[in-house]
Design an enzyme around this catalytic site. Sequence first.
Site, PDB file in Angstrom:
ATOM      1  N   LYS A 127       0.882  -1.095   0.074  1.00  0.00           N
ATOM      2  CA  LYS A 127       0.045  -0.359  -0.058  1.00  0.00           C
ATOM      3  C   LYS A 127       0.635   1.125   0.199  1.00  0.00           C
ATOM      4  O   LYS A 127       2.238   1.098   0.747  1.00  0.00           O
ATOM      5  CB  LYS A 127      -0.851   0.070   1.570  1.00  0.00           C
ATOM      6  N   ASP A 167      -6.608   4.545  -4.836  1.00  0.00           N
ATOM      7  CA  ASP A 167      -7.288   3.774  -3.817  1.00  0.00           C
ATOM      8  C   ASP A 167      -8.214   5.984  -2.863  1.00  0.00           C
ATOM      9  O   ASP A 167      -8.005   6.277  -4.588  1.00  0.00           O
ATOM     10  CB  ASP A 167      -6.126   3.813  -2.395  1.00  0.00           C
TER      11      ASP A 167
HETATM   12  P1  NDP Z   1     -12.819   7.820  -3.072  1.00  0.00           P
HETATM   13  O1  NDP Z   1     -11.484   8.678  -3.676  1.00  0.00           O
HETATM   14  O2  NDP Z   1     -13.243   7.694  -4.669  1.00  0.00           O
HETATM   15  O3  NDP Z   1     -13.998   7.997  -2.376  1.00  0.00           O
HETATM   16  C1  NDP Z   1     -14.306   8.211  -0.417  1.00  0.00           C
HETATM   17  C2  NDP Z   1     -15.321   9.129   0.073  1.00  0.00           C
HETATM   18  O4  NDP Z   1     -15.357   8.259   0.995  1.00  0.00           O
HETATM   19  C3  NDP Z   1     -16.073  10.341  -0.841  1.00  0.00           C
HETATM   20  O5  NDP Z   1     -16.639  10.513  -1.332  1.00  0.00           O
HETATM   21  C4  NDP Z   1     -15.580  11.078   0.606  1.00  0.00           C
HETATM   22  O6  NDP Z   1     -15.882  12.604   0.350  1.00  0.00           O
HETATM   23  C5  NDP Z   1     -15.903   9.737   0.898  1.00  0.00           C
HETATM   24  N1  NDP Z   1     -15.762   9.876   3.198  1.00  0.00           N
HETATM   25  C6  NDP Z   1     -14.241   9.968   3.711  1.00  0.00           C
HETATM   26  N2  NDP Z   1     -14.067  10.585   4.557  1.00  0.00           N
HETATM   27  C7  NDP Z   1     -15.317  10.123   4.845  1.00  0.00           C
HETATM   28  C8  NDP Z   1     -16.151   9.995   5.882  1.00  0.00           C
HETATM   29  N3  NDP Z   1     -15.454  10.285   7.546  1.00  0.00           N
HETATM   30  N4  NDP Z   1     -17.572   9.843   6.219  1.00  0.00           N
HETATM   31  C9  NDP Z   1     -18.336   9.755   5.350  1.00  0.00           C
HETATM   32  N5  NDP Z   1     -17.633  10.077   4.319  1.00  0.00           N
HETATM   33  C10 NDP Z   1     -16.235   9.940   3.499  1.00  0.00           C
HETATM   34  O7  NDP Z   1     -11.996   6.520  -2.181  1.00  0.00           O
HETATM   35  P2  NDP Z   1     -12.581   5.398  -2.924  1.00  0.00           P
HETATM   36  O8  NDP Z   1     -14.626   4.941  -2.896  1.00  0.00           O
HETATM   37  O9  NDP Z   1     -11.751   4.595  -3.382  1.00  0.00           O
HETATM   38  O10 NDP Z   1     -12.580   4.379  -1.296  1.00  0.00           O
HETATM   39  C11 NDP Z   1     -13.169   4.574  -0.328  1.00  0.00           C
HETATM   40  C12 NDP Z   1     -12.677   3.278   0.415  1.00  0.00           C
HETATM   41  O11 NDP Z   1     -12.337   2.011   0.039  1.00  0.00           O
HETATM   42  C13 NDP Z   1     -11.431   3.244   1.359  1.00  0.00           C
HETATM   43  O12 NDP Z   1     -11.282   2.553   2.067  1.00  0.00           O
HETATM   44  C14 NDP Z   1     -10.265   2.584   0.422  1.00  0.00           C
HETATM   45  O13 NDP Z   1      -9.501   2.042   0.560  1.00  0.00           O
HETATM   46  C15 NDP Z   1     -11.639   1.291  -0.067  1.00  0.00           C
HETATM   47  N6  NDP Z   1     -10.828   0.720  -1.139  1.00  0.00           N
HETATM   48  C16 NDP Z   1     -11.140   1.151  -2.735  1.00  0.00           C
HETATM   49  C17 NDP Z   1     -10.837   0.318  -3.389  1.00  0.00           C
HETATM   50  C18 NDP Z   1     -10.957   0.979  -4.670  1.00  0.00           C
HETATM   51  O14 NDP Z   1     -10.960  -0.243  -5.493  1.00  0.00           O
HETATM   52  N7  NDP Z   1     -10.886   2.031  -4.721  1.00  0.00           N
HETATM   53  C19 NDP Z   1     -10.388  -1.197  -3.453  1.00  0.00           C
HETATM   54  C20 NDP Z   1     -10.853  -1.365  -2.093  1.00  0.00           C
HETATM   55  C21 NDP Z   1     -11.228  -0.203  -0.634  1.00  0.00           C
HETATM   56  P3  NDP Z   1     -14.809  13.179   0.158  1.00  0.00           P
HETATM   57  O15 NDP Z   1     -15.616  13.366  -1.836  1.00  0.00           O
HETATM   58  O16 NDP Z   1     -15.548  14.674   0.819  1.00  0.00           O
HETATM   59  O17 NDP Z   1     -14.306  13.336   0.031  1.00  0.00           O
END
Ligand code: NDP
Length: 446
Positions: A127, A167
């Site tokens: 990571k 991520d």
């Molecule tokens: P993104 O950056 O695309 O999206 C993250 C989202 O979460 C955004 O909408 C962000 O809001 C929101 N967010 C962040 N902090 C908070 C909070 N405290 N409460 C509510 N919403 C919040 O990231 P991903 O979708 O790629 O990743 C999301 C999760 O999934 C992470 O934990 C990541 O490690 C995990 N993951 C991702 C993978 C992937 O393929 N992308 C694979 C496996 C796991 P804002 O727009 O305000 O930033």
Amino acid sequence: MSDYAQRVLDDLKVRYAHEPEFIQAATEILTTLKPVIDKNAEKYEAAGLLERFVEPERIITFRVPWVDDAGKVQVNRGYRVQFNSAIGPYKGGLRLHPSVNQSILKFLGFEQILKNSLTGLPIGGGKGGSDFDPKGKSDNEVMRFCQSFMTELYKYIGADVDVPAGDIGVGAREVGYFYGQYKRITNLYEGVLTGKGLTWGGSLGRKQATGYGLCYLTRAMLEANGKQVAGKTVVVSGSGNVAIYAAEKITEMGGKVVAMSDSNGYIHDPNGVNLDVIKQIKEVERKRIKEYVERVDGATYTEGCRGIWTIPCQIALPCATQNELNEESAKALIANGVEAVGEGANMPSTIEATEAFQKAGVLFAPGKAANAGGVACSALEMTQNSMRLSWTMEEVDQKLQGIMVGIFNKVAEAAAEYATPGDYVAGANIAGFLKVADAMLAQGAV
Ligand code: NDP
């Protein structure tokens, strides 16, 4: 916990007292591995297996200087945690978020080892990322940052060495800038990153894979317990890559998504969230989710994130970030009749929240199993890159479904064999660990 696992954990807690997220992940993993560690304690201890398992093979940290639009030099910190390569090249995403530090990347890398093992594909765990915040930066600033980051990272990665992906904060735009710079420096056109654009080596279905995979696994879990998705009310936290495609697939399966969030607050739409509007706001315009209520009648917006878990639902899909769902939120969900929780994010539930769900008999799919679809599809992207061909969306999606159902079955079997039937947290950790442990033993003291 076995004496051996307990000693290793106690030692970690002292040595890495300043890394709370890593200790949290290590505590959960080592605690649930107890049955297999007890069974093999002598062999594992003689081989120093756990001491090696909890220590990354290597952590690279570096400075990332870049020039902002005003001409000023900014400096961020860059990291790559190459945790475990026993079963394949390091594989895991890059996170760009101001909260990024060594503890968070070690927890993510540690979980990634087991997740990648669960996919059944030959990928090790890693990571990386930086405390750079892409929010509010211009495209040019993001590009200059990504180029600077890769100017250091390229020395340590490669298609058969370490293959980063996206991520939080890293989507198609950032992967493009990283890849361009890697290619420019090395002169190699190779599958060194996944999540690439479709015209330059990306795989169909990668963008959707984590969210879709989460729904395939959640459905398998529900069906194995005599339940179904259709007709259920669903709350999805986040509105990023994972959340959007989880919401899309669960809706296709007949669920009704009534709430989504971002880091400022959440929207509640009792009529069912209009995903086209969410995609337009978050993917195209990169704006805040509160805009939704100005575009859709009947929806409300609430400032702050945790309140989303007080909205009644039968299926909860936390897809935002670590520790977003605490014990209080878990109790609110349970009181409102939640039947299943599928973790789209990594470690979104605190240990106390997880225990509350399990105690209440809520079906609980932990992130390392439930969100493994993203990395599984990344491994399929690597395969296509090596073969110099591209599969259709149908082919990729079919393989993804097979992998997610396969993961659920492995997890359920390991839970039943070594722990408690239905304890998918223990099942995921055990099933993932056994394969890695065997490989580490076979390869000697390295
Ligand atoms: P993104 O950056 O695309 O999206 C993250 C989202 O979460 C955004 O909408 C962000 O809001 C929101 N967010 C962040 N902090 C908070 C909070 N405290 N409460 C509510 N919403 C919040 O990231 P991903 O979708 O790629 O990743 C999301 C999760 O999934 C992470 O934990 C990541 O490690 C995990 N993951 C991702 C993978 C992937 O393929 N992308 C694979 C496996 C796991 P804002 O727009 O305000 O930033």
